[in-house]
Enzyme design. Structure first.
Site, PDB file in Angstrom:
ATOM      1  N   ARG A   1       1.094  -1.241   0.231  1.00 20.36           N
ATOM      2  CA  ARG A   1       0.090  -0.047   0.054  1.00 20.36           C
ATOM      3  C   ARG A   1       0.887   1.114   0.218  1.00 20.36           C
ATOM      4  NH1 ARG A   1      -3.523  -2.622  -1.570  1.00 20.36           N
ATOM      5  NH2 ARG A   1      -5.662  -2.880  -1.039  1.00 20.36           N
TER       6      ARG A   1
ATOM      7  N   HIS B   1      -0.383  -0.440  -9.732  1.00 19.69           N
ATOM      8  CA  HIS B   1      -1.195  -1.560  -8.977  1.00 19.69           C
ATOM      9  C   HIS B   1      -1.682  -2.510  -9.625  1.00 19.69           C
ATOM     10  CE1 HIS B   1      -3.159  -1.165  -4.821  1.00 19.69           C
ATOM     11  NE2 HIS B   1      -3.288  -2.491  -4.983  1.00 19.69           N
TER      12      HIS B   1
ATOM     13  N   ASP C   1       4.495  -0.688  -6.867  1.00 19.93           N
ATOM     14  CA  ASP C   1       3.361  -1.041  -7.512  1.00 19.93           C
ATOM     15  C   ASP C   1       1.914  -0.267  -6.834  1.00 19.93           C
ATOM     16  OD1 ASP C   1       1.491  -2.665  -9.239  1.00 19.93           O
ATOM     17  OD2 ASP C   1       0.757  -3.439  -7.371  1.00 19.93           O
TER      18      ASP C   1
ATOM     19  N   GLU D   1      -2.053   7.344  -5.355  1.00 21.72           N
ATOM     20  CA  GLU D   1      -2.354   6.658  -6.676  1.00 21.72           C
ATOM     21  C   GLU D   1      -3.687   6.978  -7.149  1.00 21.72           C
ATOM     22  OE1 GLU D   1      -1.300   2.636  -5.247  1.00 21.72           O
ATOM     23  OE2 GLU D   1      -3.398   2.266  -5.469  1.00 21.72           O
TER      24      GLU D   1
HETATM   25  P1  NAD Z   1      -2.064 -10.534   5.539  1.00 22.10           P
HETATM   26  O1  NAD Z   1      -3.081 -10.037   6.432  1.00 22.10           O
HETATM   27  O2  NAD Z   1      -2.217 -12.065   5.167  1.00 22.10           O
HETATM   28  O3  NAD Z   1      -0.579 -10.486   6.019  1.00 22.10           O
HETATM   29  C1  NAD Z   1      -0.176  -9.158   6.668  1.00 22.10           C
HETATM   30  C2  NAD Z   1       0.914  -9.604   7.826  1.00 22.10           C
HETATM   31  O4  NAD Z   1       1.464  -8.225   8.215  1.00 22.10           O
HETATM   32  C3  NAD Z   1       0.237 -10.047   9.115  1.00 22.10           C
HETATM   33  O5  NAD Z   1       0.873 -11.232   9.310  1.00 22.10           O
HETATM   34  C4  NAD Z   1       0.451  -9.181  10.060  1.00 22.10           C
HETATM   35  O6  NAD Z   1       0.732  -9.795  11.287  1.00 22.10           O
HETATM   36  C5  NAD Z   1       1.890  -8.465   9.694  1.00 22.10           C
HETATM   37  N1  NAD Z   1       2.184  -7.119  10.175  1.00 22.10           N
HETATM   38  C6  NAD Z   1       1.003  -5.898  10.282  1.00 22.10           C
HETATM   39  N2  NAD Z   1       1.780  -5.010  10.882  1.00 22.10           N
HETATM   40  C7  NAD Z   1       3.121  -5.133  10.737  1.00 22.10           C
HETATM   41  C8  NAD Z   1       4.163  -4.472  11.002  1.00 22.10           C
HETATM   42  N3  NAD Z   1       4.185  -3.404  11.502  1.00 22.10           N
HETATM   43  N4  NAD Z   1       5.496  -5.241  11.082  1.00 22.10           N
HETATM   44  C9  NAD Z   1       5.495  -6.531  10.784  1.00 22.10           C
HETATM   45  N5  NAD Z   1       4.331  -7.157  10.304  1.00 22.10           N
HETATM   46  C10 NAD Z   1       3.202  -6.570  10.293  1.00 22.10           C
HETATM   47  O7  NAD Z   1      -1.888  -9.685   4.391  1.00 22.10           O
HETATM   48  P2  NAD Z   1      -1.680 -10.274   2.732  1.00 22.10           P
HETATM   49  O8  NAD Z   1      -2.853 -10.691   2.164  1.00 22.10           O
HETATM   50  O9  NAD Z   1      -0.501 -10.757   2.770  1.00 22.10           O
HETATM   51  O10 NAD Z   1      -1.505  -8.564   2.043  1.00 22.10           O
HETATM   52  C11 NAD Z   1      -0.360  -7.889   2.183  1.00 22.10           C
HETATM   53  C12 NAD Z   1      -0.539  -6.567   1.745  1.00 22.10           C
HETATM   54  O11 NAD Z   1      -0.412  -6.417   0.230  1.00 22.10           O
HETATM   55  C13 NAD Z   1      -1.483  -5.707   2.325  1.00 22.10           C
HETATM   56  O12 NAD Z   1      -1.136  -4.302   2.346  1.00 22.10           O
HETATM   57  C14 NAD Z   1      -2.512  -5.643   0.979  1.00 22.10           C
HETATM   58  O13 NAD Z   1      -3.504  -4.474   0.877  1.00 22.10           O
HETATM   59  C15 NAD Z   1      -1.554  -5.726  -0.244  1.00 22.10           C
HETATM   60  N6  NAD Z   1      -2.186  -6.304  -1.445  1.00 22.10           N
HETATM   61  C16 NAD Z   1      -1.691  -5.682  -2.686  1.00 22.10           C
HETATM   62  C17 NAD Z   1      -2.114  -6.056  -3.828  1.00 22.10           C
HETATM   63  C18 NAD Z   1      -1.521  -5.531  -5.175  1.00 22.10           C
HETATM   64  O14 NAD Z   1      -2.155  -5.536  -6.233  1.00 22.10           O
HETATM   65  N7  NAD Z   1      -0.344  -4.764  -5.257  1.00 22.10           N
HETATM   66  C19 NAD Z   1      -3.217  -7.060  -3.865  1.00 22.10           C
HETATM   67  C20 NAD Z   1      -3.377  -7.629  -2.738  1.00 22.10           C
HETATM   68  C21 NAD Z   1      -2.975  -7.224  -1.426  1.00 22.10           C
HETATM   69  C1  COI Z   2      -6.429  -5.635  -3.017  1.00 22.18           C
HETATM   70  O1  COI Z   2      -6.924  -6.830  -3.410  1.00 22.18           O
HETATM   71  O2  COI Z   2      -6.547  -5.055  -2.048  1.00 22.18           O
HETATM   72  C2  COI Z   2      -5.523  -4.829  -4.078  1.00 22.18           C
HETATM   73  O3  COI Z   2      -4.695  -4.448  -3.798  1.00 22.18           O
HETATM   74  C3  COI Z   2      -5.877  -5.077  -5.457  1.00 22.18           C
HETATM   75  C4  COI Z   2      -6.561  -4.384  -6.002  1.00 22.18           C
HETATM   76  C5  COI Z   2      -6.037  -3.098  -6.823  1.00 22.18           C
HETATM   77  C6  COI Z   2      -7.853  -5.079  -6.803  1.00 22.18           C
END
Ligand code: NAD
Ligand code: COI
Length: 333
Positions: free
Chosen positions: A235, A296, A259, A264
């Site tokens: 994020r 993204h 990304d 954004e």
């Molecule tokens: P998840 O909830 O499975 O894992 C997140 C982890 O972060 C957890 O284990 C939590 O304990 C840990 N955490 C929280 N705060 C922390 C800190 N300060 N220090 C260390 N660890 C910490 O989440 P996920 O599904 O793996 O998603 C991770 C990230 O990816 C999120 O920000 C999500 O929004 C993002 N994401 C991005 C995209 C994209 O297209 N770029 C898509 C999906 C998700």
């Molecule tokens: C999410 O699933 O939270 C993402 O970051 C991807 C979104 C742009 C569809």
């Protein structure tokens, strides 16, 4: 039973139709428009809505939806940071998300981009485009020689760890909650400071909660090793972009994968060709040879999109039928 979906893109239609074919008794209608206080009325008569957008699900939007009698809302994505949770709770909303649609999509993107930075691919591509076929000075760093520091060992972080280990890197990790399996295998360092001090590549896989905003800043970058590669496919607000720019300018930061970006919303996923680009700082980052910007799109694969659509509709159907959905969102989160 009727379900109304917002912001359906062309690439989602085949999966929406697949779900419709498997649920012939459910009336499904949709629009390409985002859910706003104005478009909420399109859902009138529906029992639930399926949504995805980066635009806020603001108090006004939620109120407008509740006004047409819809309080069951299923997100097609993971992040719930753009929902006015207080208002949703007050209005009695039931919300679901799709917390795991393909962690591999995002992890794989992070790994590919990190490797491309290490090999200086963008510089080499630019040379090739100019027919400059000399090797030097575009020498690469091998992934297996790097210590990769993974911040956040949830769904995506864990897949990223496996991929980087596949390349032969030494992987270390930090999480505020230690996964027992990973802990047994000795991945965890005791603090973020320890991770910053040891890692050559630092990849963030944590949520955008207030405590994590600008966790990458001038102070944390100062603690990092010279020549560090920073990867943010999580994020935008996790990173103080100006601090990273200062790190890139000084040479402390070897490369930056982004990304996601603090500003954004309203800029990504739009065609700016031939138009005035709205963000000078972002334009500068896009042009840098050691920065890889993607709008993204880490999640954007056929595998992920299919799961997002099918699982969101499954969740919404469960909500409207009064059953337990697979992934309810806690409104006090
Ligand atoms: P998840 O909830 O499975 O894992 C997140 C982890 O972060 C957890 O284990 C939590 O304990 C840990 N955490 C929280 N705060 C922390 C800190 N300060 N220090 C260390 N660890 C910490 O989440 P996920 O599904 O793996 O998603 C991770 C990230 O990816 C999120 O920000 C999500 O929004 C993002 N994401 C991005 C995209 C994209 O297209 N770029 C898509 C999906 C998700
Ligand atoms: C999410 O699933 O939270 C993402 O970051 C991807 C979104 C742009 C569809």
């Amino acid at each position: 039973t009727k379900i109304f979906a917002y912001a359906i893109r062309k690439d989602e239609e085949p999966y929406l139709n697949e779900w419709k074919s498997a649920h012939k008794d459910i009336d499904v209608d949709y629009t390409g428009k985002l859910l706003t206080p104005d478009t909420a009325k399109l859902a009138k008569g529906a029992d639930g809505v399926v949504v995805y957008q980066q635009l806020d699900y603001s108090a006004d939007t939620l109120q407008a939806l509740a006004d047409v009698g819809v309080t069951k809302m299923s997100l097609r994505n993971v992040g719930v940071d753009n929902i006015d949770m207080k208002k949703a709770k007050e209005l009695g909303f039931e919300i679901t998300n799709v917390p795991v649609y393909s962690p591999d999509a995002i992890a794989e993107h992070a790994a590919i981009q990190a490797a491309r930075i290490l090999r200086q691919d963008k510089r080499m591509d630019a040379k090739m485009a100019k027919r400059d076929l000399r090797w030097a000075p575009t020498i690469g760093r091998e992934v297996r020689d790097q210590v990769v520091g993974v911040v956040g060992t949830g769904h995506i972080g864990q897949v990223f760890m496996k991929i980087m280990e596949g390349f032969g890197a030494k992987v270390i990790a930090y999480d505020i909650y230690k996964n027992p399996e990973l802990d047994k295998k000795g991945y965890y360092v005791d603090s973020l400071d320890d991770l910053y001090k040891q890692a050559d590549v630092i990849s963030l896989h944590v949520p955008d909660v207030p405590a994590n905003v600008h966790m990458i800043n001038d102070k944390s970058i100062k603690e990092m090793k010279d020549g560090v590669v920073i990867v943010n496919v999580s994020r935008g607000p996790l990173v103080d972009t100006d601090a990273v720019i200062r790190g890139l300018d000084s040479g402390k930061v070897f490369g930056f994968v982004m990304d996601t970006y603090e500003k954004e919303v309203g800029v990504f996923n739009k065609d700016w060709e031939g138009k005035e680009f709205p963000d000078k700082r972002l334009a500068d980052l896009i042009d840098r040879p050691n920065v890889l910007v993607t709008p993204h799109t880490a999640f954007y694969t056929t595998h992920a999109v299919r799961n997002m659509v099918i699982r969101a509709f499954d969740n919404n159907l469960a909500l409207v039928e009064g059953k337990k959905p697979a992934s309810p969102v806690k409104l006090d989160a």
